[in-house]
Write an enzyme that holds these catalytic residues in place. Structure first.
Site, PDB file in Angstrom:
ATOM      1  N   TYR A 184       0.836  -1.200   0.000  1.00 21.31           N
ATOM      2  CA  TYR A 184       0.000   0.000   0.000  1.00 21.31           C
ATOM      3  C   TYR A 184       0.872   1.252   0.000  1.00 21.31           C
ATOM      4  O   TYR A 184       2.035   1.225   0.419  1.00 21.31           O
ATOM      5  CB  TYR A 184      -0.964   0.013   1.191  1.00 21.31           C
ATOM      6  CG  TYR A 184      -0.297   0.197   2.546  1.00 21.31           C
ATOM      7  CD1 TYR A 184      -0.062   1.469   3.062  1.00 21.31           C
ATOM      8  CD2 TYR A 184       0.077  -0.899   3.331  1.00 21.31           C
ATOM      9  CE1 TYR A 184       0.532   1.650   4.313  1.00 21.31           C
ATOM     10  CE2 TYR A 184       0.655  -0.732   4.577  1.00 21.31           C
ATOM     11  CZ  TYR A 184       0.888   0.547   5.066  1.00 21.31           C
ATOM     12  OH  TYR A 184       1.480   0.717   6.297  1.00 21.31           O
ATOM     13  N   CYS A 185       0.303   2.350  -0.501  1.00 23.75           N
ATOM     14  CA  CYS A 185       0.984   3.641  -0.524  1.00 23.75           C
ATOM     15  C   CYS A 185      -0.081   4.732  -0.562  1.00 23.75           C
ATOM     16  O   CYS A 185      -1.267   4.440  -0.368  1.00 23.75           O
ATOM     17  CB  CYS A 185       1.942   3.737  -1.710  1.00 23.75           C
ATOM     18  SG  CYS A 185       1.124   3.535  -3.309  1.00 23.75           S
ATOM     19  N   THR A 186       0.296   5.961  -0.812  1.00 21.71           N
ATOM     20  CA  THR A 186      -0.648   7.072  -0.697  1.00 21.71           C
ATOM     21  C   THR A 186      -1.818   6.954  -1.670  1.00 21.71           C
ATOM     22  O   THR A 186      -2.980   6.927  -1.274  1.00 21.71           O
ATOM     23  CB  THR A 186       0.071   8.413  -0.919  1.00 21.71           C
ATOM     24  OG1 THR A 186       1.159   8.520  -0.009  1.00 21.71           O
ATOM     25  CG2 THR A 186      -0.884   9.580  -0.705  1.00 21.71           C
ATOM     26  N   ILE A 213      -4.058   4.499   0.162  1.00 26.44           N
ATOM     27  CA  ILE A 213      -4.582   4.905   1.463  1.00 26.44           C
ATOM     28  C   ILE A 213      -5.703   5.924   1.307  1.00 26.44           C
ATOM     29  O   ILE A 213      -6.663   5.940   2.090  1.00 26.44           O
ATOM     30  CB  ILE A 213      -3.443   5.494   2.325  1.00 26.44           C
ATOM     31  CG1 ILE A 213      -2.332   4.466   2.523  1.00 26.44           C
ATOM     32  CG2 ILE A 213      -3.969   5.961   3.680  1.00 26.44           C
ATOM     33  CD1 ILE A 213      -1.014   5.080   2.989  1.00 26.44           C
TER      34      ILE A 213
END
Length: 306
Positions: A184-186, A213
């Site tokens: 996961y990341c921004t 996210i």
């Protein structure tokens, strides 16, 4: 009064002439008075832009007409009108600087070999079904994760995105290769690439959080698996997904809970450190550890001027 917003999106799709796309995007941004950053490469586009709602709508509508950009997932958030200093549109070898451009392959469907996409609700279902066997793997830099992350996530100790390849090749995470791993990341762009790098290195069951996210927070707010604040790369510095958010960061001065980053006191340094609101004024008279060792005179001069 005009309402300002910020849009975040990316698209992995082959671009035969990135420079032409750069010039086109520059013209669109200038036409609609937008500010922020657009990166273009032979692999696609990655953008974070601010402007008025109406101007951003016109920009997004026009951008979606380009072949390969029609299905871009645009994330909208509140802006201030002062979130970015200027418009920057550049051509880069990589949309995300993993230092692995030679490994990356894209087609009309995105990154070839990337992990299976999971919507926010599907992530929760996977965790509910398989419990602690699921590994949530943070694809951001460690300082971002210091103020917010998924519960129990693995957070690699990396300062820049370029450090990830060496981390994966180090063998530190070999014990995770047979477990379900969700990157996961921004907003999704980093974890799409990271998931492909993990799969090519023998990770057997790899997923990516679709929309990142941002989409998860929009869906579940403070009621899901996410904890703390989300670091963002504009003047806001961080955002929260609900009124009951508890900051995970720790103030450098008093150890109180905070999500607030302040710049190093050296004007030439871009290092960020955590300070609570009460201690934030001290940041103007402080250097980060590296600057204090390299240029110790600044602390004395700054302190004397207070």
């Amino acid at each position: 009064m005009a309402v300002h917003k910020i849009v975040l999106f990316y698209a992995f799709t082959p671009l035969p002439d990135p420079t032409a796309v750069q010039l086109w995007q520059s013209a669109l941004g200038e036409r609609w008075g937008l500010v922020g950053r657009v990166l273009v490469s032979e692999h696609g586009i990655n953008a974070t832009l601010g402007g008025t709602v109406e101007n951003l709508k016109q920009y997004v509508k026009t951008t979606r007409r380009y072949p390969g950009f029609g299905d871009i997932d645009v994330k909208w958030s509140d802006g201030t009108g002062h979130d970015f200093p200027r418009l920057s549109v550049k051509v880069r070898r990589e949309l995300v600087s993993f230092g692995a451009a030679d490994e990356l392959r894209v087609d009309g469907g995105g990154v070839v070999g990337a992990g299976t996409r999971l919507a926010p609700a599907e992530l929760n279902e996977l965790v509910a079904r398989r419990g602690d066997d699921v590994v949530l793997f943070d694809g951001r830099n460690a300082f971002e994760a210091a103020i917010g992350r998924f519960k129990g996530a693995v957070v690699p100790d990396v300062e820049t995105t370029r450090d990830f390849v060496a981390e994966l090749d180090s063998g530190r995470y070999d014990d995770l290769k047979t477990r379900p791993v969700v990157t996961y990341c921004t907003g999704g762009v980093r974890c799409e690439v990271l998931s492909s790098l993990m799969r090519s290195r023998g990770f057997e069951e790899v997923y990516q959080l679709d929309g990142g996210i941002v989409r998860y927070g929009e869906t579940f707010g403070d009621a899901g698996l996410w904890e703390g604040s989300l670091y963002v790369f504009d003047e806001r510095m961080h955002v929260e997904f609900g009124e009951s958010t508890t900051p995970l960061g720790e103030c450098r001065e008093c150890s109180g809970a905070t999500a607030g980053y302040e710049n190093c006191g050296d004007p030439g340094c871009r290092t960020l450190e955590l300070y609570c609101a009460a201690c934030a004024p001290l940041a103007r008279a402080r250097q980060c550890g590296e600057c204090a060792r390299a240029r110790p005179g600044l602390r004395t001069l700054r302190s004397a001027s207070l």
